[in-house]
Design a protein around this motif. Structure first.
Motif, PDB file in Angstrom:
ATOM      1  N   MET A 108     -14.701   6.154  35.550  1.00  0.00           N
ATOM      2  CA  MET A 108     -14.458   5.908  34.144  1.00  0.00           C
ATOM      3  C   MET A 108     -15.127   4.613  33.736  1.00  0.00           C
ATOM      4  O   MET A 108     -14.913   3.571  34.347  1.00  0.00           O
ATOM      5  CB  MET A 108     -12.958   5.834  33.898  1.00  0.00           C
ATOM      6  N   LYS A 109     -15.955   4.690  32.720  1.00  0.00           N
ATOM      7  CA  LYS A 109     -16.718   3.525  32.273  1.00  0.00           C
ATOM      8  C   LYS A 109     -15.969   2.738  31.197  1.00  0.00           C
ATOM      9  O   LYS A 109     -16.151   1.536  31.045  1.00  0.00           O
ATOM     10  CB  LYS A 109     -18.056   4.037  31.731  1.00  0.00           C
ATOM     11  N   THR A 110     -15.117   3.424  30.445  1.00  0.00           N
ATOM     12  CA  THR A 110     -14.529   2.865  29.229  1.00  0.00           C
ATOM     13  C   THR A 110     -13.292   2.010  29.497  1.00  0.00           C
ATOM     14  O   THR A 110     -12.394   2.418  30.219  1.00  0.00           O
ATOM     15  CB  THR A 110     -14.154   4.006  28.259  1.00  0.00           C
ATOM     16  N   ARG A 111     -13.266   0.835  28.874  1.00  0.00           N
ATOM     17  CA  ARG A 111     -12.070  -0.011  28.897  1.00  0.00           C
ATOM     18  C   ARG A 111     -11.208   0.399  27.706  1.00  0.00           C
ATOM     19  O   ARG A 111     -11.712   0.510  26.581  1.00  0.00           O
ATOM     20  CB  ARG A 111     -12.485  -1.484  28.798  1.00  0.00           C
ATOM     21  N   ILE A 112      -9.914   0.624  27.930  1.00  0.00           N
ATOM     22  CA  ILE A 112      -9.044   1.113  26.870  1.00  0.00           C
ATOM     23  C   ILE A 112      -8.109   0.008  26.380  1.00  0.00           C
ATOM     24  O   ILE A 112      -7.458  -0.663  27.178  1.00  0.00           O
ATOM     25  CB  ILE A 112      -8.210   2.323  27.359  1.00  0.00           C
ATOM     26  N   VAL A 113      -8.081  -0.167  25.059  1.00  0.00           N
ATOM     27  CA  VAL A 113      -7.146  -1.106  24.436  1.00  0.00           C
ATOM     28  C   VAL A 113      -6.230  -0.264  23.558  1.00  0.00           C
ATOM     29  O   VAL A 113      -6.704   0.482  22.692  1.00  0.00           O
ATOM     30  CB  VAL A 113      -7.902  -2.130  23.543  1.00  0.00           C
ATOM     31  N   GLU A 114      -4.913  -0.326  23.800  1.00  0.00           N
ATOM     32  CA  GLU A 114      -4.022   0.546  23.024  1.00  0.00           C
ATOM     33  C   GLU A 114      -2.814  -0.194  22.480  1.00  0.00           C
ATOM     34  O   GLU A 114      -2.461  -1.259  22.969  1.00  0.00           O
ATOM     35  CB  GLU A 114      -3.597   1.766  23.861  1.00  0.00           C
ATOM     36  N   GLY A 115      -2.206   0.398  21.447  1.00  0.00           N
ATOM     37  CA  GLY A 115      -1.009  -0.172  20.852  1.00  0.00           C
ATOM     38  C   GLY A 115      -1.167  -0.395  19.360  1.00  0.00           C
ATOM     39  O   GLY A 115      -2.286  -0.435  18.835  1.00  0.00           O
ATOM     40  N   ARG A 116      -0.064  -0.512  18.684  1.00  0.00           N
ATOM     41  CA  ARG A 116      -0.077  -0.727  17.227  1.00  0.00           C
ATOM     42  C   ARG A 116      -0.872  -1.992  16.890  1.00  0.00           C
ATOM     43  O   ARG A 116      -0.718  -3.019  17.540  1.00  0.00           O
ATOM     44  CB  ARG A 116       1.362  -0.824  16.727  1.00  0.00           C
ATOM     45  N   ASN A 117      -1.724  -1.908  15.887  1.00  0.00           N
ATOM     46  CA  ASN A 117      -2.608  -3.001  15.439  1.00  0.00           C
ATOM     47  C   ASN A 117      -3.700  -3.354  16.447  1.00  0.00           C
ATOM     48  O   ASN A 117      -4.307  -4.421  16.362  1.00  0.00           O
ATOM     49  CB  ASN A 117      -1.800  -4.260  15.079  1.00  0.00           C
ATOM     50  N   ALA A 118      -3.964  -2.441  17.395  1.00  0.00           N
ATOM     51  CA  ALA A 118      -5.030  -2.684  18.387  1.00  0.00           C
ATOM     52  C   ALA A 118      -6.400  -2.826  17.724  1.00  0.00           C
ATOM     53  O   ALA A 118      -7.318  -3.408  18.317  1.00  0.00           O
ATOM     54  CB  ALA A 118      -5.064  -1.545  19.411  1.00  0.00           C
ATOM     55  N   LEU A 119      -6.533  -2.330  16.496  1.00  0.00           N
ATOM     56  CA  LEU A 119      -7.812  -2.443  15.775  1.00  0.00           C
ATOM     57  C   LEU A 119      -8.271  -3.898  15.669  1.00  0.00           C
ATOM     58  O   LEU A 119      -9.471  -4.183  15.655  1.00  0.00           O
ATOM     59  CB  LEU A 119      -7.666  -1.813  14.372  1.00  0.00           C
TER      60      LEU A 119
END
Length: 378
Positions: A4-15
């Motif tokens: 997997m190449k992609t780093r994932i950022v998650e959660g409310r207001n993650a934008l």
């Protein structure tokens, strides 16, 4: 192999993380869906980029289905702006369009027919090393494109794949506020697409323990949360959003099968996720009746859902389709048009690259019969 190449950022207001990601970049191009502009997420994203000290240019009004023609239309604008960071803000089609633009922006000499998987017997030219960083921010919960190494593009009403690790996004930002904007029908179609991704990834010839874990979690999440998600429940929408990415990680590694091959070649009939939901029961029955391996794998999925075996799984999927209002194929296209295209669809589905991963090798005639059964609702 699992990667997997992609780093994932998650959660409310993650934008808001876009501010950090845009630092040290000079020109950021955002491709966004109209809904992201309408609901204010595009201007929020643009503000974060400006706060990071970069110039921002946005393109909106992308069509619902990415195509080679769309790429040709937008490419001159991309080249004129010369971005050093690409941001895809929208559904799977926006992300797929951005991936394809990255290919032809970074490697201008390439030709679509040379690098796309036109069929499973062709050997596409490898995509060279690409330099422009890509961030995917999905607003729908189905495609899994934010982590996948594929871009699905239409050419002449048929879907083809560009597949290369070079287009897997470097970063995926999963902000559950965004999928709350999905209309019910979009949430249903994309949510059922997650289910098909999970089930097909679990039953391919190249599935492994690591992809299995992601696939099973995604499948269980769909059964547990999709109906509440369609009612607009925030927590359920969030769960479905993360399940979409999990299923994307599963099929990134384990690939997909006959159901997707059929829906790709029937793309002219209706939305991708909806077609997948319609074809899935027919494909499960077809595979299970011909392959011990497929039966075993479907049985395993069934047990994870506290069902007895693959027949109960099949029934549960049919009932879920019914409860969520999935129409019959015959309600989407008239019989004459369908029959005129049937032979060509079956032939093209047989040549689709994903057939190689299906647990059963179907004949053209068998695929044609499956299309017919789905059309008649038998």
């Amino acid at each position: 192999m699992f990667w997997m190449k992609t780093r994932i950022v998650e959660g409310r207001n993650a934008l808001e993380n876009l501010k950090k990601e845009a630092k040290n970049h000079e020109r950021v191009l955002i491709l966004a869906s109209n809904s992201m502009k309408k609901h204010g997420f595009l201007s929020e994203a643009e503000d974060y980029v400006r706060e990071a000290g970069a110039e921002v240019f946005s393109i909106t009004g992308l069509p619902a289905e990415p195509s080679v023609e769309v790429i040709e239309e937008f490419l001159p604008k991309v080249r004129e702006f010369e971005p050093d960071l690409l941001v895809a803000l929208g559904g799977g089609s926006v992300i797929d369009t951005t991936k394809a633009l990255k290919v032809f922006y970074d490697a201008p000499g390439l030709d679509f027919e040379e690098i796309a998987f036109m069929d499973r017997f062709s050997r596409p030219k490898p995509v060279p090393k690409l330099k422009t960083k890509l961030i995917a921010i999905p607003s729908t919960s189905g495609a899994g494109s934010e982590v996948s190494a594929a871009s699905v593009l239409k050419k002449g009403g048929i879907k083809y794949n560009i597949v290369t690790p070079e287009i897997a996004p470097e970063v995926a930002i999963l902000d559950p506020r965004l999928p709350m904007t999905m209309p019910r029908e979009v949430a249903r179609n994309s949510g059922l697409d997650v289910l098909v991704h999970g089930i097909e990834a679990y039953t391919t010839r190249v599935a492994n323990d690591f992809s299995d874990a992601m696939a099973i979690k995604a499948i269980k999440t769909v059964f547990a949360f999709i109906e509440r998600s369609l009612e607009g429940d925030e927590k359920a929408r969030e769960k479905m959003h993360y399940a979409s990415t999990m299923a994307g990680i599963a099929f990134l590694n384990a690939r997909l099968g006959l159901c997707h091959a059929m829906s790709h070649k029937a793309a002219w009939i209706g939305p991708h996720g909806l077609l997948n939901a319609i074809f899935l029961p027919y494909v499960i029955e077809f595979n299970a009746e011909r392959s011990e391996y497929a039966r075993k794998r479907y049985d395993e999925i069934a047990r994870e859902l506290n069902l007895k075996d693959w027949r109960e799984l099949l029934q549960a999927i049919k009932e879920l389709n019914e409860r969520t209002g999935v129409p019959k194929l015959g309600e989407l296209v008239d019989e004459r048009t369908f029959m005129e295209k049937l032979e060509e669809m079956a032939e093209k589905a047989y040549h689709d690259g994903l057939i190689a991963f299906n647990p059963v090798e179907p004949t053209v005639e068998e695929i044609e019969k499956l299309y017919l059964e789905a059309y008649k609702g038998e």
